[in-house]
Design a protein around this motif. Structure first.
Motif, PDB file in Angstrom:
ATOM      1  N   ARG A   1      31.365  57.336  99.291  1.00 41.03           N
ATOM      2  CA  ARG A   1      32.286  58.410  99.674  1.00 41.03           C
ATOM      3  C   ARG A   1      33.231  57.943 100.779  1.00 41.03           C
ATOM      4  O   ARG A   1      34.439  58.173 100.716  1.00 41.03           O
ATOM      5  CB  ARG A   1      31.502  59.637 100.150  1.00 41.03           C
ATOM      6  N   LYS A   2      32.693  57.256 101.782  1.00 44.70           N
ATOM      7  CA  LYS A   2      33.539  56.768 102.876  1.00 44.70           C
ATOM      8  C   LYS A   2      34.558  55.754 102.375  1.00 44.70           C
ATOM      9  O   LYS A   2      35.714  55.767 102.788  1.00 44.70           O
ATOM     10  CB  LYS A   2      32.672  56.155 103.986  1.00 44.70           C
ATOM     11  N   GLU A   3      34.122  54.867 101.463  1.00 43.24           N
ATOM     12  CA  GLU A   3      35.055  53.888 100.905  1.00 43.24           C
ATOM     13  C   GLU A   3      36.136  54.580 100.087  1.00 43.24           C
ATOM     14  O   GLU A   3      37.311  54.210 100.152  1.00 43.24           O
ATOM     15  CB  GLU A   3      34.312  52.885 100.034  1.00 43.24           C
ATOM     16  N   ALA A   4      35.763  55.604  99.325  1.00 47.48           N
ATOM     17  CA  ALA A   4      36.732  56.335  98.515  1.00 47.48           C
ATOM     18  C   ALA A   4      37.737  57.060  99.422  1.00 47.48           C
ATOM     19  O   ALA A   4      38.941  57.067  99.141  1.00 47.48           O
ATOM     20  CB  ALA A   4      36.022  57.326  97.600  1.00 47.48           C
TER      21      ALA A   4
ATOM     22  N   PHE B   1      41.678  56.412  99.526  1.00 46.11           N
ATOM     23  CA  PHE B   1      42.603  57.527  99.310  1.00 46.11           C
ATOM     24  C   PHE B   1      43.618  57.600 100.449  1.00 46.11           C
ATOM     25  O   PHE B   1      44.818  57.754 100.213  1.00 46.11           O
ATOM     26  CB  PHE B   1      41.836  58.846  99.202  1.00 46.11           C
ATOM     27  N   HIS B   2      43.134  57.497 101.694  1.00 44.97           N
ATOM     28  CA  HIS B   2      44.040  57.574 102.844  1.00 44.97           C
ATOM     29  C   HIS B   2      45.041  56.420 102.833  1.00 44.97           C
ATOM     30  O   HIS B   2      46.224  56.613 103.133  1.00 44.97           O
ATOM     31  CB  HIS B   2      43.262  57.593 104.158  1.00 44.97           C
TER      32      HIS B   2
ATOM     33  N   ALA C   1      47.585  57.204 100.170  1.00 44.46           N
ATOM     34  CA  ALA C   1      48.454  58.295 100.625  1.00 44.46           C
ATOM     35  C   ALA C   1      49.461  57.787 101.649  1.00 44.46           C
ATOM     36  O   ALA C   1      50.638  58.150 101.606  1.00 44.46           O
ATOM     37  CB  ALA C   1      47.613  59.428 101.213  1.00 44.46           C
ATOM     38  N   ASP C   2      49.018  56.925 102.565  1.00 43.56           N
ATOM     39  CA  ASP C   2      49.935  56.340 103.548  1.00 43.56           C
ATOM     40  C   ASP C   2      51.022  55.523 102.862  1.00 43.56           C
ATOM     41  O   ASP C   2      52.196  55.614 103.211  1.00 43.56           O
ATOM     42  CB  ASP C   2      49.182  55.466 104.550  1.00 43.56           C
ATOM     43  N   ARG C   3      50.629  54.697 101.877  1.00 43.85           N
ATOM     44  CA  ARG C   3      51.610  53.893 101.144  1.00 43.85           C
ATOM     45  C   ARG C   3      52.617  54.803 100.435  1.00 43.85           C
ATOM     46  O   ARG C   3      53.817  54.556 100.448  1.00 43.85           O
ATOM     47  CB  ARG C   3      50.927  52.974 100.129  1.00 43.85           C
TER      48      ARG C   3
END
Length: 94
Positions: free
Chosen positions: A28-31, A35-36, A39-41
């Motif tokens: 979950r932490k890796e996902a 994702f973040h 989203a930043d890209r």
């Protein structure tokens, strides 16, 4: 003897569940991190500014506006003192 075997099976099952929960949390932490990053890209490709950057520029603009208003008031006062202030509704002589 049956109780010892059952306890051992339950202990092993509990350990397996704990390990599975830890692995799931890691996934979950890796996902979330992936994702973040994505989203930043994506946001960077849209050329959007961050809220902090916007707030800094907004404060600069407000300060510049206040300084301009203060300078205009000062110029108006100096023109009145010099008697060169334009009178409303009167055209300057050609």
């Amino acid at each position: 003897m049956m109780t010892t075997g059952t306890n051992r099976i339950m202990d092993e099952f509990a350990k397996l569940m704990t390990d599975a929960a830890g692995a799931a949390q890691g996934v979950r932490k890796e996902a979330e991190a992936a994702f973040h990053a994505q989203a930043d890209r994506w946001l960077n490709s849209l050329d959007v500014v961050r809220r902090e950057e916007f707030d800094v520029v907004r404060e600069m603009a407000l300060k510049a506006l206040e300084e301009n208003e203060a300078l205009k008031a000062r110029i108006d006062a100096l023109e009145r003192q010099a008697g060169t202030a334009p009178v409303a509704g009167v055209q300057p002589e050609a």
